[in-house]
Design an enzyme around this catalytic site. Structure first.
Site, PDB file in Angstrom:
ATOM      1  N   TYR A 176       0.817  -1.212   0.000  1.00 28.92           N
ATOM      2  CA  TYR A 176       0.000   0.000   0.000  1.00 28.92           C
ATOM      3  C   TYR A 176       0.854   1.266   0.000  1.00 28.92           C
ATOM      4  O   TYR A 176       0.590   2.185  -0.803  1.00 28.92           O
ATOM      5  CB  TYR A 176      -0.964  -0.004   1.187  1.00 28.92           C
ATOM      6  CG  TYR A 176      -1.913   1.169   1.163  1.00 28.92           C
ATOM      7  CD1 TYR A 176      -3.023   1.166   0.314  1.00 28.92           C
ATOM      8  CD2 TYR A 176      -1.697   2.290   1.959  1.00 28.92           C
ATOM      9  CE1 TYR A 176      -3.892   2.252   0.275  1.00 28.92           C
ATOM     10  CE2 TYR A 176      -2.555   3.372   1.921  1.00 28.92           C
ATOM     11  CZ  TYR A 176      -3.658   3.345   1.086  1.00 28.92           C
ATOM     12  OH  TYR A 176      -4.510   4.421   1.037  1.00 28.92           O
ATOM     13  N   GLU A 183       1.289   6.651  -6.867  1.00 32.48           N
ATOM     14  CA  GLU A 183       0.147   7.401  -7.397  1.00 32.48           C
ATOM     15  C   GLU A 183       0.359   8.903  -7.209  1.00 32.48           C
ATOM     16  O   GLU A 183       0.135   9.699  -8.139  1.00 32.48           O
ATOM     17  CB  GLU A 183      -1.136   6.957  -6.693  1.00 32.48           C
ATOM     18  CG  GLU A 183      -1.564   5.534  -6.995  1.00 32.48           C
ATOM     19  CD  GLU A 183      -2.726   5.084  -6.123  1.00 32.48           C
ATOM     20  OE1 GLU A 183      -3.554   5.944  -5.760  1.00 32.48           O
ATOM     21  OE2 GLU A 183      -2.813   3.892  -5.801  1.00 32.48           O
TER      22      GLU A 183
END
Length: 236
Positions: A176, A183
């Protein structure tokens, strides 16, 4: 009269349950196939490039082989998970599901689709590494997640091997942060091009990046809670 009317609405439930179960099985299996194919293709490209060019990877070439249509399709299908949560056929919280899906769509369609040439076209190693980080973090995560769901829907939670269950509730600790940082990096790298497209789009990306900070914390802590629930269920 009340006792006579109670069984009537309950009769369709088994059939409906069967239809929903088959639908979820097909949906999760399709996603597992898409993400497995995408991840294997990415790894194959990396291995082939490392054999011929060492550790100098051609990320624009990898982008061309993975983005259209595989990544676009795989991430766009996730929109249905918001619907699944909304109508209650899965137990996933609507808010966290919507946040996760929206963040992925933002990167795939709001960043990579309009600005990939600007990010990769100038040999920007940071942007290129961020795309590779997204591919691998998303790919491994989704292969584990959808594979877990396929086994769970098909045979119940007891049918999931313990080692796969461990992967489901532990790998996010590493994957994660890699995914979310990649991102954000892609979004930051797209800002100069976004400003050239329209000033409002620049502000849109800035606004989304601002939301990423509390949003990523909410999602990360949600996954930690899910891991805790899974561990407590095993103990019981």
């Amino acid at each position: 009269m009340a006792s006579n009317t109670q069984p009537t609405p309950a009769k369709p439930k088994p059939a409906l349950s069967g239809v929903v179960r088959q639908y979820l099985l097909a949906y999760n299996a399709a996603n597992f196939f898409l993400w497995s194919t995408l991840t294997i293709r990415t790894l194959r490209l990396l291995i082939n490039q490392s054999i011929t060019d060492g550790l100098t990877f051609d990320i624009p070439a990898i982008f061309g082989e993975t983005y259209t249509p595989m990544l676009q399709t795989a991430q766009s299908l996730a929109v249905l998970e918001i619907l699944h949560s909304l109508i209650g056929i899965v137990r996933a919280p609507l808010l966290t599901t919507a946040m996760q899906v929206a963040s992925r769509l933002f990167v795939v369609w709001g960043i990579l689709y309009p600005f990939h040439s600007g990010i990769f076209g100038v040999g920007d190693k940071v942007g290129e590494s961020a795309y590779l980080g997204c591919l691998l973090a998303w790919g491994v995560t989704e292969c584990i997640r959808y594979g877990y769901f396929v086994m769970q829907v098909n045979g119940g939670a007891a049918s999931v091997p313990s080692w796969w269950n461990w992967l489901r509730y532990n790998t996010f600790y590493v994957l994660y942060p890699i995914g979310i940082s990649s991102e954000c990096t892609l979004a930051v790298k797209a800002l100069p091009n976004a400003e050239g497209l329209h000033p409002l789009y620049w502000w849109f990306i800035v606004a989304v990046l601002t939301i990423y900070v509390p949003g990523s914390y909410m999602l990360y802590t949600h996954m930690i809670r899910q891991r805790r629930k899974s561990s407590n269920a095993k103990k019981e």
